[in-house]
Design an enzyme around this catalytic site. Structure first.
Site, mmCIF file in Angstrom:
data_model
loop_
_atom_site.group_PDB
_atom_site.id
_atom_site.type_symbol
_atom_site.label_atom_id
_atom_site.label_comp_id
_atom_site.label_asym_id
_atom_site.label_seq_id
_atom_site.Cartn_x
_atom_site.Cartn_y
_atom_site.Cartn_z
ATOM 1 N N SER A 196 24.098 22.348 20.420
ATOM 2 C CA SER A 196 23.891 22.745 19.020
ATOM 3 C C SER A 196 22.426 23.019 18.678
ATOM 4 O O SER A 196 22.136 23.696 17.707
ATOM 5 C CB SER A 196 24.425 21.665 18.089
ATOM 6 N N ASP A 249 21.614 17.279 8.921
ATOM 7 C CA ASP A 249 22.963 16.751 8.661
ATOM 8 C C ASP A 249 23.255 15.445 9.381
ATOM 9 O O ASP A 249 24.411 15.066 9.519
ATOM 10 C CB ASP A 249 23.998 17.803 9.072
ATOM 11 N N HIS A 253 21.377 17.230 13.426
ATOM 12 C CA HIS A 253 20.539 18.395 13.730
ATOM 13 C C HIS A 253 19.292 18.473 12.853
ATOM 14 O O HIS A 253 19.268 17.909 11.759
ATOM 15 C CB HIS A 253 21.376 19.661 13.549
#
Ligand SMILES: *[C@@H]1O[C@H](CO)[C@@H](O)[C@H](O)[C@H]1NC(C)=O
Ligand SMILES: *[C@@H]1O[C@H](CO)[C@@H](O)[C@H](O)[C@H]1NC(C)=O
Ligand SMILES: *[C@@H]1O[C@H](CO)[C@@H](O)[C@H](O)[C@H]1NC(C)=O
Ligand SMILES: *[C@@H]1O[C@H](CO)[C@@H](O)[C@H](O)[C@H]1NC(C)=O
Length: 382
Positions: free
Chosen positions: A37, A346, A349
């Site tokens: 990610s 979040d 990240h």
């Protein structure tokens, strides 16, 4: 030699040095990215659904397949090299791969996982070996379709781009996290790091065999400083460091990085034509978190976007989560007012602001081994 001849000679030398210096700038016509990610620009989203608003709000003004309020390090990297933001290989609609492709997906690990996306921790089925298979398929079919001409010629990389491209990597964090999600001890996780890196080395070799020559490898970040890791695991038994991070998780990450650096040294010997740059993003991310105020940021251990608790992270009510009240959807996983002064987006990240800050530090090579800037990363040594 008289003065006039000497000064002419000096001028000539200066001119040669200058032209050598500028000619050493690499021309990367494409980027091929592999990862999780930290660099997913729409891969997982194409396979499993888009992370909803407020993702993307700070830059794209709509969700853009990224787990972020805006751009990722790989986006700043593409911009700096003058190529368009990378489309995800898995993104079938509207993509243009003429200057590269992104094989990264959120939740990816280097080693294939036995648990699926919806079980513990949400690991991606697109582990690094799968990403390599996708790259292999992409390269093979690009060559076939390029020769057909027409629109394909403008949508796919030219054959020579595969050897001229920059191959970028940011993966490994989830291999460590996966162990903790499976209730493994610190020592058990540490023990499988060599196997993880053996698989990483194989992939670099495969790409080299497919023509790749310039590699840009990020080490793994301080996973013990991520709100979700601090919140999810009972860490009574763990030491917390001065910055409020789980020290033992960071120690394993540093061990991984130490071994990764050794793997890079070994690969340089085995792959004589490869230029491999090792980039220490760990130190930068840790510095950003432990000295946030100094760098112009606030509350480095709290998520900007989430729902309550000490770290504003709730596994069941994530960023963008909604509930239905009297048939009306209400956003309860909300973002903070000004993400540009937050480090964490979040709980898992980094924010666009943090990504930009890290990129600005790595671009000139001062956190790289060898210490050469991004635009010279095609050279083995200066
Ligand atoms: C998955 O399970 C197999 C068989 O039990 C095991 O050998 C392998 O190490 C496991 N993989 C991971 C990443 O845990
Ligand atoms: C794909 O992107 C390249 C570079 O930006 C551009 O030149 C080309 O026209 C694009 N192809 C299509 C079909 O839009
Ligand atoms: C880990 O331990 C927790 C608490 O004991 C348990 O709920 C969970 O199912 C365990 N996870 C795995 C993968 O075994
Ligand atoms: C690299 O860039 C950073 C951030 O702009 C700066 O602090 C540092 O001094 C630069 N290092 C070199 C070697 O130019």
């Amino acid at each position: 030699m008289n003065m006039k001849a000497l000064s002419l000679w000096v001028m000539l030398c200066l001119a040669i040095t200058k032209s050598l210096a500028t000619s050493r700038h690499c021309n990367f016509p494409a980027i091929f990215n592999f990862g999780d990610s930290n660099s997913d620009t729409g891969g997982l989203s194409a396979a499993f659904g888009q992370p909803g608003p407020p993702h993307g709000e700070s830059y794209f003004h709509h969700p853009a397949g990224r787990y972020c309020d805006g751009r990722l390090i790989v986006d700043f990297l593409a911009k700096k090299l003058g190529v368009p933001y990378l489309n995800a290989y898995l993104d079938a609609v509207g993509s243009n791969f003429s200057h590269g492709a992104n094989f990264a997906t959120a939740g990816s690990t280097i080693r294939p996982q036995n648990t699926t996306l919806h079980q513990f921790g949400g690991f991606s089925p697109f582990s690094l070996d799968v990403q390599f298979n996708q790259f292999n398929d992409f390269q093979r079919r690009s060559k076939i379709f390029q020769s057909k001409g027409g629109v394909y010629e403008t949508l796919l990389p030219k054959a020579e781009y595969f050897s001229q491209a920059l191959y970028t990597f940011d993966i490994g964090q989830n291999d460590l996290a996966a162990g903790y999600f499976h209730n493994m001890s610190i020592d058990q996780v540490r023990a499988y790091v060599p196997d993880v890196l053996a698989q990483f080395k194989n992939i670099i070799k495969y790409i080299y065999d497919h023509g790749g020559r310039s590699f840009w490898v990020h080490n793994t970040g301080p996973v013990g400083c991520l709100p979700y890791m601090i919140e999810l695991f009972p860490h009574k038994a763990h030491r917390m460091d001065k910055a409020g991070c789980v020290a033992s998780y960071n120690e394993v990450a540093q061990f991984f990085n130490h071994e990764l650096k050794a793997a890079v040294v070994e690969l340089r010997k085995k792959l004589p034509l490869a230029a491999i740059t090792y980039v220490d993003v760990y130190s930068l991310k840790y510095s950003l978190i432990s000295q946030a105020k100094k760098h112009g940021f606030e509350e480095p251990l709290r998520a900007c976007c989430g729902h309550g608790g000490k770290y504003n992270y709730n596994m069941h009510i994530g960023c963008g989560a909604k509930i239905k009240v009297h048939g009306k959807e209400i956003l309860i996983g909300k973002a903070c007012k000004d993400p540009s002064v937050w480090v964490n987006w979040d709980g898992v990240h980094y924010t666009q602001a943090a990504n930009k800050w890290v990129f600005d530090q790595i671009v000139n090579g001062s956190f790289s081994d060898p210490p050469i800037p991004l635009n010279m990363a095609c050279h083995k040594q200066l």
